[in-house]
Design an enzyme around this catalytic site. Structure first.
Site, PDB file in Angstrom:
ATOM      1  N   GLU A 155      18.199  15.239 -30.605  1.00 34.36           N
ATOM      2  CA  GLU A 155      17.133  14.272 -30.322  1.00 34.36           C
ATOM      3  C   GLU A 155      17.632  12.848 -30.553  1.00 34.36           C
ATOM      4  O   GLU A 155      18.678  12.626 -31.156  1.00 34.36           O
ATOM      5  CB  GLU A 155      15.910  14.515 -31.231  1.00 34.36           C
ATOM      6  N   ARG A 185       5.402  16.253 -40.243  1.00 35.00           N
ATOM      7  CA  ARG A 185       6.711  15.621 -40.425  1.00 35.00           C
ATOM      8  C   ARG A 185       6.864  14.511 -39.400  1.00 35.00           C
ATOM      9  O   ARG A 185       6.210  14.511 -38.352  1.00 35.00           O
ATOM     10  CB  ARG A 185       7.849  16.632 -40.277  1.00 35.00           C
ATOM     11  N   ASN A 230       8.538  12.487 -36.401  1.00 32.92           N
ATOM     12  CA  ASN A 230       9.223  12.949 -35.201  1.00 32.92           C
ATOM     13  C   ASN A 230       9.807  11.758 -34.442  1.00 32.92           C
ATOM     14  O   ASN A 230      10.652  11.045 -34.961  1.00 32.92           O
ATOM     15  CB  ASN A 230       8.271  13.774 -34.328  1.00 32.92           C
ATOM     16  N   ASN A 235       5.906  11.883 -29.163  1.00 35.72           N
ATOM     17  CA  ASN A 235       7.113  11.782 -28.349  1.00 35.72           C
ATOM     18  C   ASN A 235       7.030  10.612 -27.375  1.00 35.72           C
ATOM     19  O   ASN A 235       6.009   9.920 -27.288  1.00 35.72           O
ATOM     20  CB  ASN A 235       7.329  13.085 -27.562  1.00 35.72           C
ATOM     21  N   ASP A 240       9.055  14.799 -23.309  1.00 34.54           N
ATOM     22  CA  ASP A 240       9.737  14.739 -24.609  1.00 34.54           C
ATOM     23  C   ASP A 240      10.217  13.303 -24.789  1.00 34.54           C
ATOM     24  O   ASP A 240       9.422  12.380 -24.721  1.00 34.54           O
ATOM     25  CB  ASP A 240      10.870  15.762 -24.664  1.00 34.54           C
TER      26      ASP A 240
END
Length: 294
Positions: A17, A100, A102, A147, A197
């Site tokens: 990522e 969490r 991201n 995202n 994404d």
């Protein structure tokens, strides 16, 4: 126009990522969230680097000095590339094991904007803007999977997605000093059979979106209309960033096994980092996180 895709990495990521190009070092940074690694690749020498983090890592950005800003599991940290030390700037209080951090990007003013997500994709996530002094402002909530964060070249527009909505929102951002106004839907990714994404902006202000569930990358113009769609060399592209000496290379991270059970590649090259050439488009350098800024 002839495209070429080259596999860059020797070792695949479990959850690749957040690629970001450092024009000063001519180095690409990205993360393997599951293996808790920040990775680096020097284009000129072919050398790879790794920095192990204390927890799952969702995203990174360039920072002033020899540092990166990072969204780790429980907060936003400054990472010293010389020592590998990660020091917290802002942490969730109280900590929540069900969420969490991201996806995140540095805005054009030098603050880090980063979203949390529900570990089980529950709508528990929030979007934060964090300054170099650790001051944080919550911008949005009710997020399942944060995202597609990126900013228009002039910084006037912020793009963001909750991947499960299968759309990319556009917010009027301006100076980024106040709360967000209601967004408009900029891109609907449902026709592509995928949620969005990671995303990035090119020098023309067009947004590129990784369509992780369909193995494609799409470019959309400033009105949200599709400009082109390209096939990826793997089935689960996760995030994208322009880089290289002239900012014309599109780097693509991918997923091998996200660890959640939701994303597992069936491609033999799943998890590898790729470079796509021949797009005829250039990106713009990302802003550095201003450590001394309020």
């Amino acid at each position: 126009m002839v495209l070429s895709a080259t596999r860059i990495s020797k070792v695949p990521d479990m959850l690749g990522e957040s690629p970001v190009w450092d024009p000063d070092k001519q180095r690409l940074y990205w993360v393997d969230g599951v293996r808790k690694l920040i990775r680096g690749y020097d284009q000129a020498t072919g050398e790879f680097h790794e920095w192990e983090m204390p927890s799952t890592i969702g995203s990174i950005g360039l920072a002033e000095g020899e540092k990166l800003v990072a969204g780790l599991s429980d907060g936003i940290y400054l990472v010293d590339l010389g020592t590998g030390r990660a020091d917290p700037l802002f942490k969730l209080d109280p900590p929540d094991p069900l969420v969490r951090f991201n996806d995140g990007k540095v805005d054009r003013q030098g603050r880090f904007v980063c979203g949390t997500m529900g570990v089980q994709a529950d709508p528990l996530g929030e979007l934060y803007r964090v300054s170099g002094k650790g001051a944080a402002q919550m911008l949005a909530n009710g997020i399942r999977i944060a995202n597609a964060l990126c900013f228009s070249p002039d910084g006037e527009t912020m793009y963001f997605a909750d991947s499960l909505d299968r759309s990319v929102r556009a917010y009027r951002y301006g100076s980024g000093s106040g709360p967000l106004e209601e967004p408009r839907i900029h891109v609907d990714t449902k026709p592509f059979n995928s949620g969005p994404d990671g995303a990035t902006i090119d020098s023309e202000g067009f947004i590129w979106v990784a369509l992780v569930q369909s193995g494609k990358i799409a470019r959309f113009d400033t009105e949200g209309l599709v400009d082109r769609v390209i096939e990826c060399p793997v089935d689960m592209p996760s995030c994208i960033a322009f880089g290289g000496p002239d900012m014309s290379t599109l780097y693509v991270t991918s997923i091998k096994d996200s660890g959640s059970g939701r994303a597992i590649s069936r491609h033999p090259a799943g998890g590898h980092l790729f470079a796509i050439e021949g797009l005829g488009v250039k990106g713009i350098p990302e802003t550095r996180f201003k450590i001394t800024a309020e």
